[in-house]
Design a protein around this motif. Structure first.
Motif, PDB file in Angstrom:
ATOM      1  N   UNK A   7     -49.486 -27.001  38.973  1.00  0.00           N
ATOM      2  CA  UNK A   7     -50.737 -26.670  39.268  1.00  0.00           C
ATOM      3  C   UNK A   7     -51.724 -26.409  38.080  1.00  0.00           C
ATOM      4  N   UNK A   8     -52.970 -27.388  37.558  1.00  0.00           N
ATOM      5  CA  UNK A   8     -53.472 -27.106  36.511  1.00  0.00           C
ATOM      6  C   UNK A   8     -54.841 -27.363  36.713  1.00  0.00           C
ATOM      7  N   UNK A   9     -55.676 -27.148  35.558  1.00  0.00           N
ATOM      8  CA  UNK A   9     -57.288 -27.359  35.748  1.00  0.00           C
ATOM      9  C   UNK A   9     -58.065 -26.160  36.381  1.00  0.00           C
ATOM     10  N   UNK A  10     -58.386 -26.672  37.571  1.00  0.00           N
ATOM     11  CA  UNK A  10     -59.100 -25.494  38.334  1.00  0.00           C
ATOM     12  C   UNK A  10     -60.671 -25.507  37.886  1.00  0.00           C
ATOM     13  N   UNK A  11     -61.182 -24.346  38.308  1.00  0.00           N
ATOM     14  CA  UNK A  11     -62.713 -24.367  38.279  1.00  0.00           C
ATOM     15  C   UNK A  11     -63.237 -23.238  37.320  1.00  0.00           C
ATOM     16  N   UNK A  42     -58.547 -28.111  42.825  1.00  0.00           N
ATOM     17  CA  UNK A  42     -59.977 -28.005  43.007  1.00  0.00           C
ATOM     18  C   UNK A  42     -60.129 -27.143  44.454  1.00  0.00           C
ATOM     19  N   UNK A  43     -60.601 -26.327  44.724  1.00  0.00           N
ATOM     20  CA  UNK A  43     -60.461 -25.408  45.943  1.00  0.00           C
ATOM     21  C   UNK A  43     -61.118 -26.102  47.124  1.00  0.00           C
ATOM     22  N   UNK A  44     -62.076 -27.149  46.649  1.00  0.00           N
ATOM     23  CA  UNK A  44     -62.628 -27.779  47.992  1.00  0.00           C
ATOM     24  C   UNK A  44     -61.605 -28.856  48.379  1.00  0.00           C
TER      25      UNK A  44
END
Ligand SMILES: Nc1ncnc2c1ncn2[C@@H]1O[C@H](COP(=O)(O)OP(=O)(O)O)[C@@H](O)[C@H]1O
Ligand SMILES: [Mg+2]
Length: 311
Positions: A7-11, A42-44
């Motif tokens: 899990x990478x990236x994010x906000x 992406x939390x959404x």
């Protein structure tokens, strides 16, 4: 189907670094013989992510929901195994005031003296025409460090040398309504970090920034910051620092996966706990892979060991 995902990236503000860390980890796992997808968090789109049915998650998210316990809580509820510390430890370590308080209650590791104000109180103080910071100065002295308790990357951190600079430093630290402003005793000397794997110290890295402190610029823009593993402070010093880091990891329940624990040492080489990074950088320039290599773990082996501890 592939059952493992990185899990990478994010906000968060550290999104770009997280993408580098995550890709580096996925490649290393492949070298170690483990197939893993990568997923840009992406939390959404939580439902989409959970719908993929992964069974093991390697968390490579720095800052934000990936480091503050939120993603960990989601995975706990969904019954999916993940790397690193549990939800509660992640959220405690995201808060420098809380983690320092726990370390000073549960261990004999020194922490810099500090006083705090909630953002609301701090703003009210600034709005009073006749305000002064005498009590704060009496408590922690000058120079002092003014910083937010819940941010990272040195954002909002100011080294204050004169009383007249405190107003500006407090404004800089009031990053959001739920922040806490910390006024911390300034530790002059050496900046150090300890890489930890499953609660055991792998080794020390000494950071020698060319700025006055290890600020945002030194972390991400300048290329003249020096990194030394082991430190230049002697074998006995590094050994003691590793022992302190192990006490901190135990007190804060950071016993699975890799974490990085930051310390400052003063001129007499007394070391003070500063903070724990529960999802430290894993790029090719990052400190954890560098320290691990010195300890005898190549990066693919390190990533495999972290993944094996996922639960
Ligand atoms: N009490 C302190 N004394 C001296 N320098 C400090 C102190 N607190 C922070 N700093 C400096 O500011 C940098 C960032 O502070 P830190 O508390 O680690 O926050 P961040 O989460 O933003 O990294 C540290 O790496 C160090 O260089
Ligand atoms: Mg730090």
């Amino acid at each position: 189907m592939t059952e493992t995902v990185v899990l990478l990236g994010g906000e968060s503000e550290e999104r770009e670094i997280s993408i580098q860390s995550g890709r580096n980890i996925a490649e290393a796992l492949k070298t170690a013989g483990i197939e893993a997808d990568v997923y840009d968090w992406d939390p959404s789109r939580m439902q989409d992510f959970l719908g993929k049915g992964y069974r093991r998650v390697f968390i490579a998210l720095h800052g934000g929901s990936g480091e503050n316990g939120t993603v960990q809580a989601m995975l706990d509820l969904a019954g999916v195994a993940y790397t690193g510390v549990r939800m509660r430890a992640a959220s405690i370590c995201m808060d420098k005031l809380l983690s320092k308080t726990i370390v000073s209650k549960r261990t004999d590791v020194p922490v810099p003296g500090c006083v705090t104000l909630g953002v609301r109180e701090a703003r009210e103080m600034l709005s009073r025409a006749d305000h002064d910071w005498r009590e704060v100065i009496e408590a922690v002295g000058l120079p002092m460090i003014v910083k937010p308790a819940r941010n990272g990357s040195s954002v909002g951190v100011t080294l204050v040398e004169r009383a007249s600079e405190i107003d500006g430093a407090v404004r800089a630290a009031c990053l959001s309504d739920d922040e806490i402003v910390m006024f911390e005793q300034y530790i002059r000397g050496h900046e150090l970090t300890v890489a930890m794997l499953n609660g055991k110290a792998l080794g020390v890295c000494q950071i020698i920034p060319k700025n006055k402190f290890y600020d945002y610029d030194a972390k991400y823009n300048r290329d003249d910051t020096e990194y030394l593993t082991p430190s230049s402070l002697g074998e006995a010093f590094d050994r003691e620092l590793c022992a302190r880091a192990e006490k901190v990891a135990c007190a804060l329940d950071c016993m699975s996966g890799v974490v990085r624990i930051d310390f400052l040492a003063d001129e007499s080489l007394e070391s003070y706990f500063l903070e724990v990074n529960t999802v430290p950088g894993m790029t090719s320039h990052s400190l954890v892979p560098k320290i691990a290599r010195y300890a005898g773990y190549e990066f693919p082996e390190l990533c495999r060991m972290i993944l094996e501890m996922a639960h």
